[in-house]
Design a protein around this motif. Structure first.
Motif, PDB file in Angstrom:
ATOM      1  N   ASN A   6      20.500  -2.487 -22.954  1.00 17.38           N
ATOM      2  CA  ASN A   6      21.241  -3.333 -22.224  1.00 17.38           C
ATOM      3  C   ASN A   6      22.163  -2.615 -21.249  1.00 17.38           C
ATOM      4  OD1 ASN A   6      20.541  -5.563 -23.853  1.00 17.38           O
ATOM      5  ND2 ASN A   6      22.290  -5.940 -24.531  1.00 17.38           N
ATOM      6  N   PHE A   8      25.170  -2.397 -18.291  1.00 15.12           N
ATOM      7  CA  PHE A   8      26.287  -2.974 -17.494  1.00 15.12           C
ATOM      8  C   PHE A   8      26.279  -3.047 -16.198  1.00 15.12           C
ATOM      9  CE2 PHE A   8      30.337  -2.685 -15.033  1.00 15.12           C
ATOM     10  CZ  PHE A   8      30.941  -4.115 -15.387  1.00 15.12           C
ATOM     11  N   GLN A  10      27.428  -4.320 -11.942  1.00 14.18           N
ATOM     12  CA  GLN A  10      28.498  -5.284 -11.135  1.00 14.18           C
ATOM     13  C   GLN A  10      27.411  -6.075 -10.242  1.00 14.18           C
ATOM     14  OE1 GLN A  10      30.809  -1.599 -10.015  1.00 14.18           O
ATOM     15  NE2 GLN A  10      31.682  -3.429  -8.781  1.00 14.18           N
ATOM     16  N   VAL A  38      27.898 -13.123 -15.757  1.00 10.77           N
ATOM     17  CA  VAL A  38      29.146 -13.739 -15.987  1.00 10.77           C
ATOM     18  C   VAL A  38      30.032 -13.485 -14.524  1.00 10.77           C
ATOM     19  CG1 VAL A  38      31.262 -14.038 -17.518  1.00 10.77           C
ATOM     20  CG2 VAL A  38      28.973 -12.589 -18.222  1.00 10.77           C
ATOM     21  N   ASP A  40      31.538 -11.921 -11.490  1.00 16.03           N
ATOM     22  CA  ASP A  40      31.220 -10.568 -10.704  1.00 16.03           C
ATOM     23  C   ASP A  40      30.569  -9.614 -11.554  1.00 16.03           C
ATOM     24  OD1 ASP A  40      33.281 -10.272 -12.261  1.00 16.03           O
ATOM     25  OD2 ASP A  40      34.744 -10.006 -10.775  1.00 16.03           O
ATOM     26  N   PHE A  41      30.117  -9.715 -12.790  1.00 14.08           N
ATOM     27  CA  PHE A  41      29.444  -8.484 -13.446  1.00 14.08           C
ATOM     28  C   PHE A  41      28.439  -9.252 -14.449  1.00 14.08           C
ATOM     29  CE2 PHE A  41      31.008  -8.886 -18.013  1.00 14.08           C
ATOM     30  CZ  PHE A  41      32.173  -9.357 -17.574  1.00 14.08           C
ATOM     31  N   VAL A  43      25.082  -8.244 -17.656  1.00 14.65           N
ATOM     32  CA  VAL A  43      24.393  -7.373 -18.382  1.00 14.65           C
ATOM     33  C   VAL A  43      22.787  -7.362 -18.055  1.00 14.65           C
ATOM     34  CG1 VAL A  43      23.808  -6.467 -20.837  1.00 14.65           C
ATOM     35  CG2 VAL A  43      26.021  -7.117 -20.232  1.00 14.65           C
ATOM     36  N   PHE A  66      23.067   0.705 -23.289  1.00  8.37           N
ATOM     37  CA  PHE A  66      22.912   0.732 -24.806  1.00  8.37           C
ATOM     38  C   PHE A  66      21.445   0.128 -25.184  1.00  8.37           C
ATOM     39  CE2 PHE A  66      27.476   0.292 -24.545  1.00  8.37           C
ATOM     40  CZ  PHE A  66      27.988   1.200 -25.697  1.00  8.37           C
ATOM     41  N   LYS A  68      19.585  -1.759 -27.762  1.00  8.86           N
ATOM     42  CA  LYS A  68      19.723  -3.040 -28.568  1.00  8.86           C
ATOM     43  C   LYS A  68      18.513  -3.514 -29.245  1.00  8.86           C
ATOM     44  CE  LYS A  68      22.858  -6.603 -28.872  1.00  8.86           C
ATOM     45  NZ  LYS A  68      24.224  -6.451 -29.741  1.00  8.86           N
TER      46      LYS A  68
ATOM     47  N   VAL B 379      33.997   0.288 -16.850  1.00  8.15           N
ATOM     48  CA  VAL B 379      33.042   0.092 -18.087  1.00  8.15           C
ATOM     49  C   VAL B 379      32.532   1.392 -18.491  1.00  8.15           C
ATOM     50  CG1 VAL B 379      31.681  -1.394 -19.449  1.00  8.15           C
ATOM     51  CG2 VAL B 379      33.128  -2.464 -17.750  1.00  8.15           C
ATOM     52  N   TRP B 384      32.315  -1.094 -25.022  1.00  3.85           N
ATOM     53  CA  TRP B 384      31.441  -2.170 -25.467  1.00  3.85           C
ATOM     54  C   TRP B 384      30.167  -1.637 -26.180  1.00  3.85           C
ATOM     55  CZ3 TRP B 384      27.177  -4.407 -22.252  1.00  3.85           C
ATOM     56  CH2 TRP B 384      26.453  -3.285 -21.414  1.00  3.85           C
ATOM     57  N   ASP B 387      27.043  -6.135 -25.670  1.00  4.19           N
ATOM     58  CA  ASP B 387      27.009  -7.683 -25.422  1.00  4.19           C
ATOM     59  C   ASP B 387      27.819  -7.911 -24.211  1.00  4.19           C
ATOM     60  OD1 ASP B 387      25.200  -8.340 -27.612  1.00  4.19           O
ATOM     61  OD2 ASP B 387      26.688  -8.234 -29.133  1.00  4.19           O
ATOM     62  N   VAL B 388      27.195  -8.800 -23.424  1.00  6.08           N
ATOM     63  CA  VAL B 388      27.853  -9.340 -22.236  1.00  6.08           C
ATOM     64  C   VAL B 388      29.198 -10.219 -22.869  1.00  6.08           C
ATOM     65  CG1 VAL B 388      26.765 -11.609 -21.904  1.00  6.08           C
ATOM     66  CG2 VAL B 388      27.727 -10.539 -19.940  1.00  6.08           C
ATOM     67  N   LEU B 391      32.196  -8.090 -23.012  1.00  6.69           N
ATOM     68  CA  LEU B 391      32.934  -7.947 -21.778  1.00  6.69           C
ATOM     69  C   LEU B 391      33.968  -8.848 -21.255  1.00  6.69           C
ATOM     70  CD1 LEU B 391      30.185  -5.757 -20.227  1.00  6.69           C
ATOM     71  CD2 LEU B 391      32.172  -5.021 -21.207  1.00  6.69           C
ATOM     72  N   SER B 392      33.509 -10.173 -21.561  1.00  7.76           N
ATOM     73  CA  SER B 392      34.037 -11.508 -21.038  1.00  7.76           C
ATOM     74  C   SER B 392      35.429 -11.511 -21.879  1.00  7.76           C
ATOM     75  CB  SER B 392      33.253 -12.641 -21.381  1.00  7.76           C
ATOM     76  OG  SER B 392      31.889 -12.697 -20.719  1.00  7.76           O
ATOM     77  N   ARG B 395      37.732  -8.826 -20.654  1.00  6.85           N
ATOM     78  CA  ARG B 395      38.525  -9.124 -19.447  1.00  6.85           C
ATOM     79  C   ARG B 395      39.656 -10.042 -19.701  1.00  6.85           C
ATOM     80  NH1 ARG B 395      34.986 -11.303 -14.668  1.00  6.85           N
ATOM     81  NH2 ARG B 395      34.571 -12.978 -16.252  1.00  6.85           N
ATOM     82  N   ARG B 411      43.727 -10.692 -10.981  1.00  3.81           N
ATOM     83  CA  ARG B 411      42.291 -10.633 -11.208  1.00  3.81           C
ATOM     84  C   ARG B 411      41.788  -9.642 -11.759  1.00  3.81           C
ATOM     85  NH1 ARG B 411      37.876 -13.189  -9.054  1.00  3.81           N
ATOM     86  NH2 ARG B 411      36.284 -11.663  -8.633  1.00  3.81           N
ATOM     87  N   VAL B 412      40.923  -9.420 -13.009  1.00  4.48           N
ATOM     88  CA  VAL B 412      40.591  -8.228 -13.586  1.00  4.48           C
ATOM     89  C   VAL B 412      38.889  -8.072 -13.071  1.00  4.48           C
ATOM     90  CG1 VAL B 412      39.971  -7.098 -15.623  1.00  4.48           C
ATOM     91  CG2 VAL B 412      42.132  -8.324 -15.295  1.00  4.48           C
ATOM     92  N   GLU B 413      38.505  -6.974 -12.537  1.00  7.14           N
ATOM     93  CA  GLU B 413      37.270  -6.887 -12.215  1.00  7.14           C
ATOM     94  C   GLU B 413      36.514  -5.801 -13.169  1.00  7.14           C
ATOM     95  OE1 GLU B 413      36.356  -6.431  -8.044  1.00  7.14           O
ATOM     96  OE2 GLU B 413      36.794  -8.385  -7.719  1.00  7.14           O
ATOM     97  N   LEU B 414      35.589  -5.796 -13.606  1.00  2.00           N
ATOM     98  CA  LEU B 414      34.838  -4.845 -14.645  1.00  2.00           C
ATOM     99  C   LEU B 414      33.899  -4.073 -13.646  1.00  2.00           C
ATOM    100  CD1 LEU B 414      34.552  -6.582 -17.757  1.00  2.00           C
ATOM    101  CD2 LEU B 414      36.484  -5.013 -17.051  1.00  2.00           C
ATOM    102  N   VAL B 415      33.971  -2.786 -13.508  1.00  2.00           N
ATOM    103  CA  VAL B 415      33.116  -2.125 -12.412  1.00  2.00           C
ATOM    104  C   VAL B 415      32.420  -1.034 -13.083  1.00  2.00           C
ATOM    105  CG1 VAL B 415      34.590  -2.737 -10.457  1.00  2.00           C
ATOM    106  CG2 VAL B 415      34.820  -0.574 -11.696  1.00  2.00           C
TER     107      VAL B 415
END
Lengths: 142, 437
Positions: A6, A8, A10, A38, A40-41, A43, A66, A68, B379, B384, B387-388, B391-392, B395, B411-415
């Protein structure tokens, strides 16, 4: 038990290109891919023939990755093959977090890969019903 | 118009020598008052200063500067110069735990403050016959109540609309025939688009003629856009919670700088590094001493705002010092939607929610004419387990945590790790891309 990677990422042009280039250069073969996005990003989930090497290569290039644990179930590549697996799991009250599959031999065999919280229990009920579960080695040697 | 353009003609047009004499008298009184506060008793003792030694305005320099850090470190009650019974109101700078600075007011302080705001509003033409709509947030923020009291003092009918709810704002303007508006500049532009959506023209379909704009930095061009859009005149306002709030300095109809009310403040403009006064007309940090406050008098407060004195007399006839539009800050604080934010506050929230430090960047941008804060967080493996959903959730928690801390919904952006520049200084973490600044 089998594993996927998995990663991450963008949601931007070029990210998958970058990721697959790293794995190509590391000599990793990818058997299947799926993306849980989800906005703007997301997995990216990769089924690689060498998960440890794939993970290391991606992390070395700055990705957050990761290993998994997943369950790989063999199913028939014909109507009802997929339903049979979910019927068994549903009957046992086991929830599937995420799933994807690929065909091994057209019209004969396919493999379903599942992320589950109750992975050991799922393996047990499927095996009890005669569903073939693949080990890590078996999965990559298909 | 035969009516006087002045709220308090004599005070506003005092010849300079008389103004200085008045300042000196009031400064003596306020330093005497300060000797009753624990903080100043100690500060004066350490500086070997007594209020009786104050012979000229220049003697003010014998008193040390007061910084926001001093205010926080000492605790607000240490600055009280009157028994706590006499305090009738507290306001506070934005931010919650640890960063907020409460400022206390006696009844007289509120009266004096309201009078200053009334003077500003009257100066640009608001009268008893006007209908004033206040679109600023009420509460601890001084912009809302400050203008509210000022408008009532002038005698205008006041609509305490508060912030937000754009369609209702427009309906109120139409129902009551609003003529004067207190509004954040970026919100004024945004509201223009809501008028359009409703099939209305803000210039033709309202009675508006004046706007008081402030609480966030803006350019001359932005003022012109607001004036054009609404068919009104818009005037720039300057104030800060530590100096009561709005009403410190305000533009007159000449729009050649803001008159800083010298009967109520002593203004110094200093080199932020050395603390020495800069030459007239040169840019420096504004340092303010409040002459009109009894409850919590503050002397030589470092505002961290950069400005310059505008030399020469103003055509409006007012003799009080004019200062230029605020050009920036000496620290890393930024202002968004009227809220003061320090990157340190953001860092604190990040650390408490993530549990580990993570590289981040704050981007201020204009989206659909509204200013917005974007927080980008890298990130890393510590955040994490693959798992997606994690992350949600992360955020969402960051958005909520920041909203609670700074009262702005970012607005929070994970990069991805490594995608943000590594910044050396704190200030480098903030990037201001707002079009209007």
């Amino acid at each position: 038990m089998a594993h996927q990677i998995n990663v991450f990422a963008q949601n931007q042009p070029g990210r998958l290109e970058h990721m697959t280039k790293i794995l190509t250069e590391a000599g990793v073969n990818i058997r299947a891919i799926t993306i849980s996005g989800v906005g703007d990003f997301g997995v990216v989930k990769l089924l690689a023939d060498n998960p440890d090497l794939a993970c290391q290569a991606l992390e070395a290039e700055g990705f957050s990755a990761f290993k998994k644990e997943i369950l790989a179930a063999v199913m028939d590549d014909r109507p009802g093959g997929l339903h049979r697996i979910f019927n068994i799991l549903g009957g046992a009250g086991i929830n599937v977090e995420d799933a994807y599959g690929f065909v091994v031999k057209d019209r004969e065999t396919a493999v379903l890969l599942m992320e589950l919280s109750a992975i050991a229990e799922a393996e047990q009920v499927l095996a009890a019903e005669g569903v073939e579960i693949l080990s890590e080695r078996e999965l990559y040697e298909l | 118009m035969d009516e006087s353009p002045f709220w308090e003609k004599e005070l506003e047009t005092f010849p300079t020598e008389q103004l200085r004499a008045l300042q000196l008298r009031r400064l003596r009184r306020v330093t005497e008052l300060c000797e009753r506060s624990p903080y100043y008793r100690q500060t004066f003792r350490e500086a070997n200063f007594e209020s009786s030694q104050l012979k000229t305005l220049d003697d003010l320099r014998r008193i040390p500067f007061l910084t926001k850090e001093d205010l926080r470190a000492s605790g607000p009650f240490n600055f009280l110069a009157v028994p706590q019974d006499e305090i009738v109101r507290v306001h506070s700078t934005s931010g919650t735990t640890g960063v907020a600075t409460p400022i206390f007011h006696t009844g007289e302080d509120i009266e004096a403050w309201a009078n200053l705001v009334a003077r500003c509003m009257y100066m640009v033409g608001m009268r008893r016959s006007d209908v004033f709509q206040n679109t600023m947030g009420y509460g601890l923020f001084t912009g809302g109540l400050g203008f509210h009291y000022g408008a009532e003092r002038v005698g205008a009918m006041t609509i305490p609309a508060g912030a937000g709810n754009s369609r209702r704002q427009i309906r109120l303007m139409q129902d009551f025939g609003t003529t004067c508006l207190h509004i954040i500049p970026s919100y004024a532009l945004y509201l223009g688009t809501v008028f359009q959506e409703m099939g209305l023209n803000p210039a033709a379909d309202t009675q508006l003629r004046l706007a008081f704009i402030g609480a966030e930095p803006h350019t001359e061009r932005m003022r012109e856009r607001i004036e054009e859009l609404y068919g009104i005149k818009a005037y720039n306002s300057y104030g800060l919670t530590e100096m009561s709030g709005p009403g410190v300095a305000f533009e007159c109809p000449e729009k050649q700088g803001m008159h800083l009310w010298e009967d109520s403040f002593v203004a110094e403009i200093v080199d932020p590094a050395s603390g020495e006064r800069v030459a007239e007309g040169e840019e420096g940090e504004l340092v303010l001493t409040a002459l009109h406050r009894r409850g919590m008098p503050l002397l030589r407060y470092r505002t961290r705002d950069l400005t310059a004195a505008i030399p020469g007399a103003c055509a409006c006839g007012r003799s009080h010092l004019r200062i230029a539009r605020i050009k920036g800050r000496t620290d890393d604080m930024f202002v968004i939607k009227g809220v003061n934010v320090f990157p340190m506050q953001v860092e604190k929230v990040l650390l408490s929610i993530l549990g580990v430090g993570s590289n981040y960047r704050i981007v201020l941008e204009t989206v659909e004419m509204q200013d917005r804060m974007k927080l980008m967080v890298e990130v890393t493996g510590g955040l994490w387990k693959g798992d997606v959903q994690e992350l949600s959730r992360l955020r969402d928690r960051l958005v909520e945590g920041l909203r609670e801390e700074i009262m702005i919904t970012p607005r929070v952006e994970l990069v991805e790790p490594g995608s943000l520049p590594r910044s050396e200084g704190k200030a480098a973490r903030v990037e201001d891309l707002r079009r209007n600044h």
